[in-house]
Design an enzyme around this catalytic site. Sequence first.
Site, mmCIF file in Angstrom:
data_model
loop_
_atom_site.group_PDB
_atom_site.id
_atom_site.type_symbol
_atom_site.label_atom_id
_atom_site.label_comp_id
_atom_site.label_asym_id
_atom_site.label_seq_id
_atom_site.Cartn_x
_atom_site.Cartn_y
_atom_site.Cartn_z
ATOM 1 N N ARG A 1 0.839 -1.192 0.000
ATOM 2 C CA ARG A 1 0.000 0.000 0.000
ATOM 3 C C ARG A 1 0.875 1.243 0.000
ATOM 4 O O ARG A 1 1.818 1.351 0.784
ATOM 5 C CB ARG A 1 -0.915 0.032 1.214
ATOM 6 C CG ARG A 1 -1.743 1.302 1.256
ATOM 7 C CD ARG A 1 -2.879 1.217 2.231
ATOM 8 N NE ARG A 1 -3.635 2.460 2.263
ATOM 9 C CZ ARG A 1 -4.701 2.637 3.022
ATOM 10 N NH1 ARG A 1 -5.140 1.660 3.786
ATOM 11 N NH2 ARG A 1 -5.340 3.790 3.003
ATOM 12 N N ASP B 1 -9.229 -2.103 8.508
ATOM 13 C CA ASP B 1 -9.696 -1.272 9.616
ATOM 14 C C ASP B 1 -10.268 -2.147 10.728
ATOM 15 O O ASP B 1 -10.969 -3.129 10.461
ATOM 16 C CB ASP B 1 -10.815 -0.335 9.160
ATOM 17 C CG ASP B 1 -10.344 0.675 8.130
ATOM 18 O OD1 ASP B 1 -9.186 1.118 8.216
ATOM 19 O OD2 ASP B 1 -11.146 1.013 7.238
ATOM 20 N N ARG C 1 -6.576 2.242 -3.183
ATOM 21 C CA ARG C 1 -5.623 1.500 -2.385
ATOM 22 C C ARG C 1 -5.666 0.015 -2.697
ATOM 23 O O ARG C 1 -6.708 -0.543 -2.990
ATOM 24 C CB ARG C 1 -5.826 1.733 -0.890
ATOM 25 C CG ARG C 1 -7.106 1.226 -0.265
ATOM 26 C CD ARG C 1 -8.356 2.099 -0.502
ATOM 27 N NE ARG C 1 -8.236 3.464 -0.045
ATOM 28 C CZ ARG C 1 -8.532 3.850 1.195
ATOM 29 N NH1 ARG C 1 -9.006 2.998 2.068
ATOM 30 N NH2 ARG C 1 -8.400 5.089 1.550
ATOM 31 N N ASP D 1 -6.854 -1.921 2.415
ATOM 32 C CA ASP D 1 -7.148 -1.136 3.615
ATOM 33 C C ASP D 1 -7.699 -2.112 4.643
ATOM 34 O O ASP D 1 -8.584 -2.912 4.322
ATOM 35 C CB ASP D 1 -8.193 -0.076 3.254
ATOM 36 C CG ASP D 1 -8.621 0.778 4.428
ATOM 37 O OD1 ASP D 1 -7.752 1.229 5.195
ATOM 38 O OD2 ASP D 1 -9.844 1.020 4.565
#
Length: 155
Positions: free
Chosen positions: A79, A93, A88, A91
């Site tokens: 990334r 999270d 991207r 990702d």
Amino acid sequence: MTRAFLGLGSNMGDSWALLRDAVGSLAGVVAVSPVYRTDPVGGPGGQSPFLNIVVEIDTELTPRQLLGVCHRLESAADRVRTVRWGPRTLDVDILWIDGVTVDEPDLQVPHPRMRQRRFVMAPLADIAPDLAGDAWRDRAEGHVHRLGPLDARPG
Ligand code: X6L
Ligand code: MG
Ligand code: MG
């Protein structure tokens, strides 16, 4: 052991393979949602659609250690951070950790905006209907389309 949920998204490179490899390198995986193709929400216009999934893990890591795991997975996917909310490769999270609230500048748990995002709530509801409820269905943004299991990539 504590139950935690991670949200993974990709809209650059071979997104399906990137998600599969990320899940493959995660410890303590309990459940993986179906893969969703999702309209980009926020960020610059003209982005490609995303693939999004949610993964449940069992972990003894602290929230900050888990954040480190998320960053390690993003780095493994090469990334590169350029435009805020831009395209991207990967990702990752932290969405939720049972019994945990963290409110620090770089780490917020539960994820403060997850209920406004269909790309988070649709896959979360598939593997944790107890946690997702259905109040989000009327309010969440962004169209999503369920493609199918991560281990059954469409030809
Ligand atoms: C106003 C201002 C309204 C900002 C919405 C929403 C910003 C979401 C960023 C917003 C706003 C985000 C993904 C994505 C992103 C993803 C899909 C973000 C961060 N990540 N769209 N957009 N999937 N479908 O994983 O979530 S950028
Ligand atoms: Mg995100
Ligand atoms: Mg992130």
